[in-house]
Structures are given as structure tokens and as C-alpha cells.
Scaffold this motif. Structure first.
Motif, PDB file in Angstrom:
ATOM      1  N   UNK A   1       0.821  -1.218   0.000  1.00  0.00           N
ATOM      2  CA  UNK A   1       0.000   0.000   0.000  1.00  0.00           C
ATOM      3  C   UNK A   1       0.853   1.265   0.000  1.00  0.00           C
ATOM      4  N   UNK A   2       2.173   1.105   0.078  1.00  0.00           N
ATOM      5  CA  UNK A   2       3.061   2.260   0.122  1.00  0.00           C
ATOM      6  C   UNK A   2       3.341   2.767   1.520  1.00  0.00           C
ATOM      7  N   UNK A   3       2.968   1.990   2.535  1.00  0.00           N
ATOM      8  CA  UNK A   3       3.192   2.396   3.925  1.00  0.00           C
ATOM      9  C   UNK A   3       4.616   2.030   4.320  1.00  0.00           C
ATOM     10  N   UNK A   4       5.377   3.020   4.750  1.00  0.00           N
ATOM     11  CA  UNK A   4       6.734   2.786   5.233  1.00  0.00           C
ATOM     12  C   UNK A   4       6.681   2.561   6.737  1.00  0.00           C
ATOM     13  N   UNK A   5       7.371   1.560   7.254  1.00  0.00           N
ATOM     14  CA  UNK A   5       7.319   1.311   8.696  1.00  0.00           C
ATOM     15  C   UNK A   5       7.951   2.450   9.485  1.00  0.00           C
ATOM     16  N   UNK A   6       7.398   2.707  10.646  1.00  0.00           N
ATOM     17  CA  UNK A   6       7.985   3.650  11.599  1.00  0.00           C
ATOM     18  C   UNK A   6       9.220   3.006  12.229  1.00  0.00           C
ATOM     19  N   UNK A   7       9.119   1.692  12.473  1.00  0.00           N
ATOM     20  CA  UNK A   7      10.243   0.880  12.939  1.00  0.00           C
ATOM     21  C   UNK A   7      10.085  -0.493  12.309  1.00  0.00           C
ATOM     22  N   UNK A   8      11.176  -1.009  11.752  1.00  0.00           N
ATOM     23  CA  UNK A   8      11.136  -2.285  11.042  1.00  0.00           C
ATOM     24  C   UNK A   8      10.934  -3.473  11.974  1.00  0.00           C
TER      25      UNK A   8
ATOM     26  N   UNK B   1       8.780 -11.718  34.668  1.00  0.00           N
ATOM     27  CA  UNK B   1       9.115 -12.088  36.043  1.00  0.00           C
ATOM     28  C   UNK B   1      10.639 -12.071  36.123  1.00  0.00           C
ATOM     29  N   UNK B   2      11.214 -12.215  37.317  1.00  0.00           N
ATOM     30  CA  UNK B   2      12.681 -12.262  37.407  1.00  0.00           C
ATOM     31  C   UNK B   2      13.279 -13.477  36.686  1.00  0.00           C
ATOM     32  N   UNK B   3      12.449 -14.454  36.352  1.00  0.00           N
ATOM     33  CA  UNK B   3      12.940 -15.716  35.802  1.00  0.00           C
ATOM     34  C   UNK B   3      12.517 -15.983  34.359  1.00  0.00           C
ATOM     35  N   UNK B   4      11.604 -15.172  33.828  1.00  0.00           N
ATOM     36  CA  UNK B   4      11.039 -15.513  32.528  1.00  0.00           C
ATOM     37  C   UNK B   4      10.906 -14.284  31.629  1.00  0.00           C
ATOM     38  N   UNK B   5      11.163 -14.500  30.330  1.00  0.00           N
ATOM     39  CA  UNK B   5      10.959 -13.494  29.287  1.00  0.00           C
ATOM     40  C   UNK B   5       9.875 -13.988  28.338  1.00  0.00           C
ATOM     41  N   UNK B   6       9.106 -13.066  27.800  1.00  0.00           N
ATOM     42  CA  UNK B   6       8.162 -13.389  26.726  1.00  0.00           C
ATOM     43  C   UNK B   6       8.569 -12.573  25.511  1.00  0.00           C
ATOM     44  N   UNK B   7       8.497 -13.222  24.350  1.00  0.00           N
ATOM     45  CA  UNK B   7       8.971 -12.571  23.142  1.00  0.00           C
ATOM     46  C   UNK B   7       7.889 -12.334  22.123  1.00  0.00           C
ATOM     47  N   UNK B   8       8.151 -11.324  21.308  1.00  0.00           N
ATOM     48  CA  UNK B   8       7.283 -11.077  20.175  1.00  0.00           C
ATOM     49  C   UNK B   8       8.097 -10.462  19.046  1.00  0.00           C
ATOM     50  N   UNK B   9       7.737 -10.850  17.845  1.00  0.00           N
ATOM     51  CA  UNK B   9       8.276 -10.231  16.630  1.00  0.00           C
ATOM     52  C   UNK B   9       7.333  -9.072  16.340  1.00  0.00           C
ATOM     53  N   UNK B  10       7.888  -7.889  16.107  1.00  0.00           N
ATOM     54  CA  UNK B  10       7.027  -6.705  16.003  1.00  0.00           C
ATOM     55  C   UNK B  10       7.601  -5.679  15.043  1.00  0.00           C
ATOM     56  N   UNK B  11       6.710  -4.826  14.547  1.00  0.00           N
ATOM     57  CA  UNK B  11       7.109  -3.626  13.823  1.00  0.00           C
ATOM     58  C   UNK B  11       6.032  -2.584  14.050  1.00  0.00           C
ATOM     59  N   UNK B  12       6.394  -1.332  13.796  1.00  0.00           N
ATOM     60  CA  UNK B  12       5.463  -0.232  13.997  1.00  0.00           C
ATOM     61  C   UNK B  12       5.226   0.494  12.682  1.00  0.00           C
ATOM     62  N   UNK B  13       3.981   0.890  12.463  1.00  0.00           N
ATOM     63  CA  UNK B  13       3.602   1.653  11.277  1.00  0.00           C
ATOM     64  C   UNK B  13       2.514   2.637  11.668  1.00  0.00           C
ATOM     65  N   UNK B  14       2.458   3.739  10.948  1.00  0.00           N
ATOM     66  CA  UNK B  14       1.393   4.717  11.179  1.00  0.00           C
ATOM     67  C   UNK B  14       0.279   4.485  10.171  1.00  0.00           C
ATOM     68  N   UNK B  15      -0.969   4.582  10.656  1.00  0.00           N
ATOM     69  CA  UNK B  15      -2.114   4.459   9.756  1.00  0.00           C
ATOM     70  C   UNK B  15      -2.250   5.770   8.981  1.00  0.00           C
ATOM     71  N   UNK B  16      -3.238   5.908   8.092  1.00  0.00           N
ATOM     72  CA  UNK B  16      -3.331   7.113   7.266  1.00  0.00           C
ATOM     73  C   UNK B  16      -3.444   8.425   8.049  1.00  0.00           C
TER      74      UNK B  16
END
Length: 142
Positions: free
Chosen positions: A94-101, A110-125
């Protein structure tokens, strides 16, 4: 027996300049229109259990100040999607450039556990900042 419709207890409603332009953006991400009306131009969207309302700017809107772009300054909305890379490609088409890739982020839950996610940021119109994420699971904290 048909399943009862799910309604989130918190659903952001975003004022937009063009409902049609916003619908193109959110449809590319994978949102469907649950319902819409013409006066004022409004749509209730959902993607899985993520729900969002869009209302086109009009004189009777609930706006407490000038609507200068980018709208929604100071907030970002995290939306979990099944495939971040597919959403990224659809928005690029659509021609949208990511704000962050795309990147993988690990957050301490918690002190013992991490949770992960693959993410990127974009602005809507209208400039609302959207963080699209895909859950990666957990791992022990270092």
C-alpha cells in the motif's frame, strides 16, 4: 447453537479523516468490518479478538481539541497478528513505510522468565501508531 458475539470491554474509537482510506489500511492488516454505518461514517473492526472503532471526523464528534496530524500522539496500539511478515508486506504494497522495522523483542514478565514477540510499527493514514506483533513464546531470563 450459534456462538455469541465477543465484545471487548475496552475498544478504542479513533477519529479519522477518511473512513475509506483507513479501511484500506486496516483491511490490508487483516481486520474485517463487523458493522458500519454512513452517518456519521463509522466502522467497527475486528481481527481475532482485537477490536477497533473508526469514525470519520465530523462537526458533532467528541473531539476535545484540534485534530492536527499525526493523530494519537503519545499512544501506540499493539495488535497481535498471526504473521507479522505478511502484515509488513501487505502494508508495503500500500506504500506504507514502517515507523520501525521488524525486530524480535523479549520482555521480562518475572525475574525468571521473558516473553517474546516479533514486532514492527507503522502509522495508519491519520498517523496513529500501530505496533503489530506476533507472539514468540517464553524463555528463561538470563
Amino acid at each position: 447453537m450459534p456462538q455469541e458475539a465477543y465484545w471487548n470491554p475496552l475498544v478504542p474509537e479513533l477519529t479519522v479523516r477518511s473512513l475509506e482510506a483507513s479501511l484500506r489500511f486496516y483491511a490490508a492488516v487483516g481486520f474485517g468490518v463487523r458493522f458500519r454505518r454512513d452517518r456519521p461514517a463509522f466502522a467497527y473492526l475486528e481481527l481475532g479478538q482485537a477490536q477497533l472503532m473508526l469514525e470519520e471526523q465530523h462537526g458533532e464528534g467528541w473531539n476535545v481539541g484540534p485534530l492536527d496530524r499525526p493523530l494519537g500522539r503519545g499512544v501506540n496500539f499493539q495488535i497481535e497478528v498471526p504473521d507479522v511478515a505478511a502484515v509488513h508486506l501487505a502494508l508495503q504494497a500500500l506504500g506504507v513505510q514502517p515507523f520501525r522495522g521488524i525486530e524480535d523483542s523479549w520482555y521480562a514478565v518475572s525475574p525468571y522468565q521473558l516473553e517474546g514477540q516479533r514486532e514492527f510499527l507503522a502509522q495508519d493514514p491519520d498517523g496513529y501508531l500501530m505496533r503489530f506483533c506476533q507472539y514468540l513464546g517464553t524463555r528463561p531470563a538470563a
